[in-house]
Design a protein around this motif. Structure first.
Motif, PDB file in Angstrom:
ATOM      1  N   HIS A  93       0.905  -1.183   0.145  1.00  0.00           N
ATOM      2  CA  HIS A  93      -0.066  -0.010  -0.228  1.00  0.00           C
ATOM      3  C   HIS A  93       0.856   1.308  -0.074  1.00  0.00           C
ATOM      4  O   HIS A  93       0.244   2.157  -0.454  1.00  0.00           O
ATOM      5  N   ASP A  94       1.989   1.115   0.538  1.00  0.00           N
ATOM      6  CA  ASP A  94       3.012   2.175   0.344  1.00  0.00           C
ATOM      7  C   ASP A  94       3.597   2.314  -0.921  1.00  0.00           C
ATOM      8  O   ASP A  94       4.167   1.514  -1.540  1.00  0.00           O
ATOM      9  N   ALA A  95       3.422   3.422  -1.575  1.00  0.00           N
ATOM     10  CA  ALA A  95       3.851   3.613  -3.110  1.00  0.00           C
ATOM     11  C   ALA A  95       5.380   3.579  -3.213  1.00  0.00           C
ATOM     12  O   ALA A  95       5.748   2.987  -4.166  1.00  0.00           O
ATOM     13  N   LYS A  96       6.172   4.076  -2.064  1.00  0.00           N
ATOM     14  CA  LYS A  96       7.494   3.852  -2.341  1.00  0.00           C
ATOM     15  C   LYS A  96       7.897   2.496  -2.012  1.00  0.00           C
ATOM     16  O   LYS A  96       8.739   1.873  -2.948  1.00  0.00           O
ATOM     17  N   GLN A  97       7.403   1.888  -1.306  1.00  0.00           N
ATOM     18  CA  GLN A  97       7.768   0.210  -0.989  1.00  0.00           C
ATOM     19  C   GLN A  97       7.319  -0.483  -2.353  1.00  0.00           C
ATOM     20  O   GLN A  97       8.031  -1.403  -2.870  1.00  0.00           O
ATOM     21  N   ARG A  98       6.178  -0.058  -2.787  1.00  0.00           N
ATOM     22  CA  ARG A  98       5.624  -0.718  -4.094  1.00  0.00           C
ATOM     23  C   ARG A  98       6.597  -0.590  -5.244  1.00  0.00           C
ATOM     24  O   ARG A  98       7.114  -1.555  -6.001  1.00  0.00           O
ATOM     25  N   ALA A  99       7.112   0.604  -5.349  1.00  0.00           N
ATOM     26  CA  ALA A  99       7.995   1.027  -6.453  1.00  0.00           C
ATOM     27  C   ALA A  99       9.164   0.371  -6.346  1.00  0.00           C
ATOM     28  O   ALA A  99       9.920  -0.320  -7.394  1.00  0.00           O
ATOM     29  N   ALA A 100       9.909   0.208  -5.136  1.00  0.00           N
ATOM     30  CA  ALA A 100      11.054  -0.375  -4.861  1.00  0.00           C
ATOM     31  C   ALA A 100      10.889  -2.019  -5.170  1.00  0.00           C
ATOM     32  O   ALA A 100      11.888  -2.641  -5.767  1.00  0.00           O
ATOM     33  N   LEU A 101       9.837  -2.704  -4.821  1.00  0.00           N
ATOM     34  CA  LEU A 101       9.575  -4.039  -5.060  1.00  0.00           C
ATOM     35  C   LEU A 101       9.542  -4.408  -6.416  1.00  0.00           C
ATOM     36  O   LEU A 101      10.098  -5.340  -6.860  1.00  0.00           O
ATOM     37  N   TYR A 102       8.647  -3.489  -6.883  1.00  0.00           N
ATOM     38  CA  TYR A 102       8.411  -3.511  -8.792  1.00  0.00           C
ATOM     39  C   TYR A 102       9.413  -3.424  -9.536  1.00  0.00           C
ATOM     40  O   TYR A 102       9.661  -4.025 -10.329  1.00  0.00           O
ATOM     41  N   SER A 138       4.993   7.202  -9.391  1.00  0.00           N
ATOM     42  CA  SER A 138       5.877   6.212  -9.231  1.00  0.00           C
ATOM     43  C   SER A 138       5.023   4.937 -10.038  1.00  0.00           C
ATOM     44  O   SER A 138       5.734   4.147 -10.589  1.00  0.00           O
ATOM     45  N   ASP A 139       3.875   4.819  -9.744  1.00  0.00           N
ATOM     46  CA  ASP A 139       3.183   3.717 -10.387  1.00  0.00           C
ATOM     47  C   ASP A 139       3.017   3.930 -11.753  1.00  0.00           C
ATOM     48  O   ASP A 139       3.485   2.895 -12.743  1.00  0.00           O
ATOM     49  N   ALA A 140       2.924   5.097 -12.633  1.00  0.00           N
ATOM     50  CA  ALA A 140       3.177   5.315 -13.892  1.00  0.00           C
ATOM     51  C   ALA A 140       4.308   5.077 -14.392  1.00  0.00           C
ATOM     52  O   ALA A 140       4.681   4.423 -15.776  1.00  0.00           O
ATOM     53  N   ARG A 141       5.467   5.130 -13.611  1.00  0.00           N
ATOM     54  CA  ARG A 141       6.599   5.030 -14.203  1.00  0.00           C
ATOM     55  C   ARG A 141       7.086   3.627 -14.269  1.00  0.00           C
ATOM     56  O   ARG A 141       7.490   2.933 -15.265  1.00  0.00           O
ATOM     57  N   ILE A 142       6.549   2.748 -13.017  1.00  0.00           N
ATOM     58  CA  ILE A 142       6.829   1.217 -13.090  1.00  0.00           C
ATOM     59  C   ILE A 142       5.997   0.773 -14.271  1.00  0.00           C
ATOM     60  O   ILE A 142       6.272  -0.189 -14.966  1.00  0.00           O
ATOM     61  N   LEU A 143       4.700   1.314 -14.509  1.00  0.00           N
ATOM     62  CA  LEU A 143       3.880   0.776 -15.533  1.00  0.00           C
ATOM     63  C   LEU A 143       4.651   0.910 -17.052  1.00  0.00           C
ATOM     64  O   LEU A 143       4.681  -0.004 -17.673  1.00  0.00           O
ATOM     65  N   GLU A 144       5.377   1.877 -17.125  1.00  0.00           N
ATOM     66  CA  GLU A 144       5.800   2.241 -18.297  1.00  0.00           C
ATOM     67  C   GLU A 144       7.170   1.327 -18.779  1.00  0.00           C
ATOM     68  O   GLU A 144       7.274   0.747 -19.704  1.00  0.00           O
ATOM     69  N   ARG A 145       7.743   1.345 -17.477  1.00  0.00           N
ATOM     70  CA  ARG A 145       8.900   0.406 -17.461  1.00  0.00           C
ATOM     71  C   ARG A 145       8.653  -1.025 -17.780  1.00  0.00           C
ATOM     72  O   ARG A 145       9.464  -1.568 -18.393  1.00  0.00           O
ATOM     73  N   ALA A 146       7.646  -1.456 -17.255  1.00  0.00           N
ATOM     74  CA  ALA A 146       7.293  -2.976 -17.417  1.00  0.00           C
ATOM     75  C   ALA A 146       6.903  -3.181 -18.889  1.00  0.00           C
ATOM     76  O   ALA A 146       7.087  -4.134 -19.534  1.00  0.00           O
ATOM     77  N   GLU A 147       6.002  -2.130 -19.427  1.00  0.00           N
ATOM     78  CA  GLU A 147       5.406  -2.457 -20.723  1.00  0.00           C
ATOM     79  C   GLU A 147       6.757  -2.303 -21.656  1.00  0.00           C
ATOM     80  O   GLU A 147       6.778  -2.961 -22.670  1.00  0.00           O
ATOM     81  N   LYS A 148       7.568  -1.301 -21.432  1.00  0.00           N
ATOM     82  CA  LYS A 148       8.971  -1.289 -22.327  1.00  0.00           C
ATOM     83  C   LYS A 148       9.522  -2.500 -22.513  1.00  0.00           C
ATOM     84  O   LYS A 148      10.034  -3.002 -23.270  1.00  0.00           O
ATOM     85  N   ALA A 149       9.786  -3.133 -21.093  1.00  0.00           N
ATOM     86  CA  ALA A 149      10.686  -4.360 -21.059  1.00  0.00           C
ATOM     87  C   ALA A 149       9.886  -5.587 -21.883  1.00  0.00           C
ATOM     88  O   ALA A 149      10.500  -6.438 -22.621  1.00  0.00           O
ATOM     89  N   VAL A 150       8.492  -5.659 -21.700  1.00  0.00           N
ATOM     90  CA  VAL A 150       7.817  -6.752 -22.294  1.00  0.00           C
ATOM     91  C   VAL A 150       7.586  -6.564 -23.719  1.00  0.00           C
ATOM     92  O   VAL A 150       7.948  -7.612 -24.536  1.00  0.00           O
ATOM     93  N   THR A 151       7.419  -5.355 -24.223  1.00  0.00           N
ATOM     94  CA  THR A 151       7.124  -4.843 -25.589  1.00  0.00           C
ATOM     95  C   THR A 151       8.337  -5.030 -26.390  1.00  0.00           C
ATOM     96  O   THR A 151       8.340  -5.763 -27.221  1.00  0.00           O
ATOM     97  N   GLU A 152       9.544  -4.767 -26.086  1.00  0.00           N
ATOM     98  CA  GLU A 152      10.854  -4.662 -26.802  1.00  0.00           C
ATOM     99  C   GLU A 152      11.024  -6.323 -26.959  1.00  0.00           C
ATOM    100  O   GLU A 152      11.401  -6.751 -27.939  1.00  0.00           O
ATOM    101  N   GLU A 153      11.008  -7.036 -25.773  1.00  0.00           N
ATOM    102  CA  GLU A 153      11.645  -8.342 -25.832  1.00  0.00           C
ATOM    103  C   GLU A 153      10.743  -9.471 -26.688  1.00  0.00           C
ATOM    104  O   GLU A 153      10.920  -9.954 -27.512  1.00  0.00           O
ATOM    105  N   PHE A 154       9.326  -9.357 -26.195  1.00  0.00           N
ATOM    106  CA  PHE A 154       8.594 -10.157 -27.052  1.00  0.00           C
ATOM    107  C   PHE A 154       8.357  -9.789 -28.616  1.00  0.00           C
ATOM    108  O   PHE A 154       8.300 -10.744 -29.352  1.00  0.00           O
ATOM    109  N   ALA A 155       8.500  -8.639 -28.935  1.00  0.00           N
ATOM    110  CA  ALA A 155       8.325  -8.079 -30.143  1.00  0.00           C
ATOM    111  C   ALA A 155       9.687  -8.857 -31.192  1.00  0.00           C
ATOM    112  O   ALA A 155       9.550  -9.348 -31.989  1.00  0.00           O
TER     113      ALA A 155
END
Length: 173
Positions: A93-102, A138-155
């Motif tokens: 629930h803590d955004a900083k902890q979530r960002a660090a974990l993700y 921080s959630d928007a940044r993580i979402l963008e990072r996850a999408e980029k990682a998946v998109t580039e490799e999967f493509a």
């Protein structure tokens, strides 16, 4: 400068994912004196989607092998999608902890965890936008990072365009 030196871990021509989730081709493995501290063995990496750039990674550093991995196979991608379909990650629930974990999970290169992160934050974004609120930066940044990682490799692995990756994933979930 000595070119074509053999490496125990990686080979010239191999495609790898390095640090930021980008796909690289190992152009060479060679000794260079880049910083004036004598010859060191380097992986010379060329980004697949930015062919004008080169990255030199010291082969003798622990970071090279910790931050570099082989690209997934088609079978591994399909397995990751299947695992992400039923899996759930902790939602701190803590955004900083979530960002660090993700951030850590994405950096580890686990495709199913990255897909779960993408799915969970996407759902969370829909919830908060439904309440006329905004997603934490921080959630928007993580979402963008996850999408980029998946998109580039999967493509790259699937031989499709980047904008076809998310529809490919959704068709299998």
């Amino acid at each position: 400068m000595k070119s074509g030196v053999a490496s125990m871990e990686r080979t010239v021509g191999e495609f790898v994912v390095y640090r930021n989730g980008c796909i690289y081709r190992i152009e060479d493995i060679r000794k260079e004196d880049l910083w004036g501290d004598g010859d060191r063995l380097y992986y010379v990496l060329r980004p697949v989607y930015e062919e004008r750039s080169l990255t030199y990674v010291p082969a003798d550093s622990g970071d090279a092998e910790r931050l570099m991995r082989s690209v997934l196979t088609r079978e591994q991608i399909d397995s990751a999608i299947a695992a992400a379909e039923t899996g759930e990650l902790e939602w701190p629930h803590d955004a900083k902890q979530r960002a660090a974990l993700y951030d850590r999970l994405i950096a580890e290169g686990n495709a199913s965890a990255t897909l779960m992160i993408y799915r969970q934050i996407s759902r969370h974004r829909q919830e908060v936008e439904g309440k006329k609120k905004k997603l934490y930066a921080s959630d928007a940044r993580i979402l963008e990072r996850a999408e980029k990682a998946v998109t580039e490799e999967f493509a790259f692995v699937l031989g499709i365009k980047k904008d076809q990756v998310l529809p490919y994933i959704k068709s299998r979930l």
